[in-house]
Design a protein around this motif. Structure first.
Motif, PDB file in Angstrom:
ATOM      1  N   LEU A 130     -50.554  55.650  28.797  1.00 41.14           N
ATOM      2  CA  LEU A 130     -51.426  54.533  29.156  1.00 41.14           C
ATOM      3  C   LEU A 130     -50.734  53.182  29.039  1.00 41.14           C
ATOM      4  CD1 LEU A 130     -54.751  55.714  27.472  1.00 41.14           C
ATOM      5  CD2 LEU A 130     -54.265  55.566  29.925  1.00 41.14           C
ATOM      6  N   ALA A 131     -49.808  53.048  28.102  1.00 38.68           N
ATOM      7  CA  ALA A 131     -49.117  51.772  27.914  1.00 38.68           C
ATOM      8  C   ALA A 131     -48.302  51.383  29.139  1.00 38.68           C
ATOM      9  CB  ALA A 131     -48.211  51.852  26.684  1.00 38.68           C
ATOM     10  N   ASN A 132     -47.866  52.378  29.921  1.00 38.72           N
ATOM     11  CA  ASN A 132     -47.017  52.097  31.081  1.00 38.72           C
ATOM     12  C   ASN A 132     -47.785  52.007  32.397  1.00 38.72           C
ATOM     13  OD1 ASN A 132     -43.967  52.127  30.297  1.00 38.72           O
ATOM     14  ND2 ASN A 132     -44.897  53.756  29.077  1.00 38.72           N
ATOM     15  N   SER A 173     -41.021  52.405  34.237  1.00 32.00           N
ATOM     16  CA  SER A 173     -42.387  52.742  33.829  1.00 32.00           C
ATOM     17  C   SER A 173     -42.783  54.118  34.360  1.00 32.00           C
ATOM     18  CB  SER A 173     -43.378  51.677  34.313  1.00 32.00           C
ATOM     19  OG  SER A 173     -43.510  51.696  35.728  1.00 32.00           O
ATOM     20  N   VAL A 174     -42.335  54.447  35.563  1.00 33.26           N
ATOM     21  CA  VAL A 174     -42.586  55.778  36.116  1.00 33.26           C
ATOM     22  C   VAL A 174     -41.918  56.823  35.239  1.00 33.26           C
ATOM     23  CG1 VAL A 174     -42.143  57.322  38.065  1.00 33.26           C
ATOM     24  CG2 VAL A 174     -42.849  54.964  38.479  1.00 33.26           C
ATOM     25  N   HIS A 175     -40.682  56.549  34.867  1.00 31.48           N
ATOM     26  CA  HIS A 175     -39.951  57.479  33.999  1.00 31.48           C
ATOM     27  C   HIS A 175     -40.678  57.679  32.676  1.00 31.48           C
ATOM     28  CE1 HIS A 175     -36.803  59.534  31.883  1.00 31.48           C
ATOM     29  NE2 HIS A 175     -36.588  58.520  31.075  1.00 31.48           N
ATOM     30  N   GLY A 184     -42.895  62.378  39.602  1.00 26.60           N
ATOM     31  CA  GLY A 184     -41.533  62.882  39.692  1.00 26.60           C
ATOM     32  C   GLY A 184     -40.909  62.637  41.051  1.00 26.60           C
ATOM     33  N   ALA A 185     -41.710  62.712  42.106  1.00 22.80           N
ATOM     34  CA  ALA A 185     -41.180  62.458  43.446  1.00 22.80           C
ATOM     35  C   ALA A 185     -40.653  61.028  43.559  1.00 22.80           C
ATOM     36  CB  ALA A 185     -42.258  62.719  44.485  1.00 22.80           C
TER      37      ALA A 185
END
Length: 318
Positions: A50-52, A64-66, A106-107
């Protein structure tokens, strides 16, 4: 234009590193029950995710995706690790939802990693070739599509239900726990056995690492992640933080090295997508495939040293 684009990317990477939020350490005590530890571990993964979310929504920051993917992997790893003692439909539903969401994220992440891989050696080696520009233009188009899908997935009603249902399950402890797992100190007892089992599985899967197939190396990488996450979950239960830090650092380095192999395998699939829609990129695509194949062969020596290092790595929980 290329210099301007590279400069903008560097500025984006700096901003990204400053804004993305990593997982906070899980703080447990020696007298904690396993059920209490489970609630803390599940909560930590959910809050990390949630933080990202707002960072992705406002900046589309790659890191942030990572970090969201890491949070979802940690959640699934925790549910799987604790399943022998703490389990229930709410947790299984959370694991399935986390897997589906992580696949969409992941994509987007794959295109980011691929783009970074091209920005170093391959870009310098191929030079100002029209086919390379065609390839990078196609990459950016496909990356933008993947990011739109990531935004939609994170903002969807399904993700809102995932968050709300998991948060409620944690608050209510909506799972079945063996009676002994509600006893003081049961978290420490469980951790010793669980971490030992994770290490044994990792050693077994990594035997002959340098000669393993791509699929087998991928399974080793998954075992490394599970061993690392498990150690992070329970690290605070053991006194010698110096040994635990060394253990985690070593696993992290080996995970990163195997990640390079995996990134090369993923890159071939991404190049297939580019080839299908951009024939003008064929020359650059073939060159990059050869570049990655050469790099993979060079990684054999690293795999051999990683296996030796793993065998010598002493557990910090005994």
């Amino acid at each position: 234009m290329t210099a301007e684009r590279d400069g903008a990317q560097q500025e984006s990477n700096v901003a990204d590193a400053l804004t993305a939020i990593k997982a906070k350490p899980i703080e447990l005590s020696q007298d904690d029950t396993l059920e209490g530890a489970a609630a803390a571990i599940f909560s930590g993964a959910l809050e990390h995710f949630l933080a990202n979310v707002p960072i992705l929504q406002s900046l589309s920051a790659p890191e942030s995706v990572h970090q969201m993917r890491v949070a979802l992997r940690r959640l699934r790893a925790a549910i799987g690790l604790l399943r022998p003692a703490v389990t229930g439909p709410a947790l299984e539903t959370a694991a399935k939802r986390a897997k589906a969401l992580a696949a969409v994220l992941g994509a987007a992440r794959d295109w980011d990693v691929f783009g970074l891989a091209l920005s170093g050696g391959p870009r310098e080696a191929i030079g100002d070739d029209p086919s390379f520009h065609a390839l990078t233009d196609a990459l950016e188009t496909l990356r933008e599509q993947a990011y739109r899908a990531a935004h939609e997935a994170v903002s969807s009603d399904e993700t809102a239900r995932f968050v709300d249902d998991l948060r409620l399950a944690i608050a209510r402890r909506d799972w079945e726990a063996a009676p002994e797992m509600r006893a003081p100190g049961s978290a420490s007892d469980f951790a010793v056995h669980a971490l030992t089992d994770l290490r044994k599985r990792l050693l077994k899967k990594s035997k002959g690492l340098a000669t393993l197939s791509a699929d087998e190396r991928h399974r080793v990488r998954i075992a490394l992640k599970k061993a690392r996450y498990g150690a992070e979950f329970f690290e605070s239960l053991f006194d010698d933080r110096k040994d635990s830090r060394a253990y985690l650092h070593a696993l992290g380095e080996m995970q990163d090295q195997l990640g390079l192999f995996n990134d090369m395998e993923v890159a071939n699939g991404l190049l297939d997508q580019i080839d299908a829609q951009t024939p003008e990129a064929a020359r650059a695509s073939n060159f990059i495939r050869g570049w990655f194949a050469h790099a993979a062969r060079q990684g054999v020596a690293h795999a051999e040293s990683s296996e030796k290092r793993l065998k010598k790595l002493a557990p910090f929980w005994t």
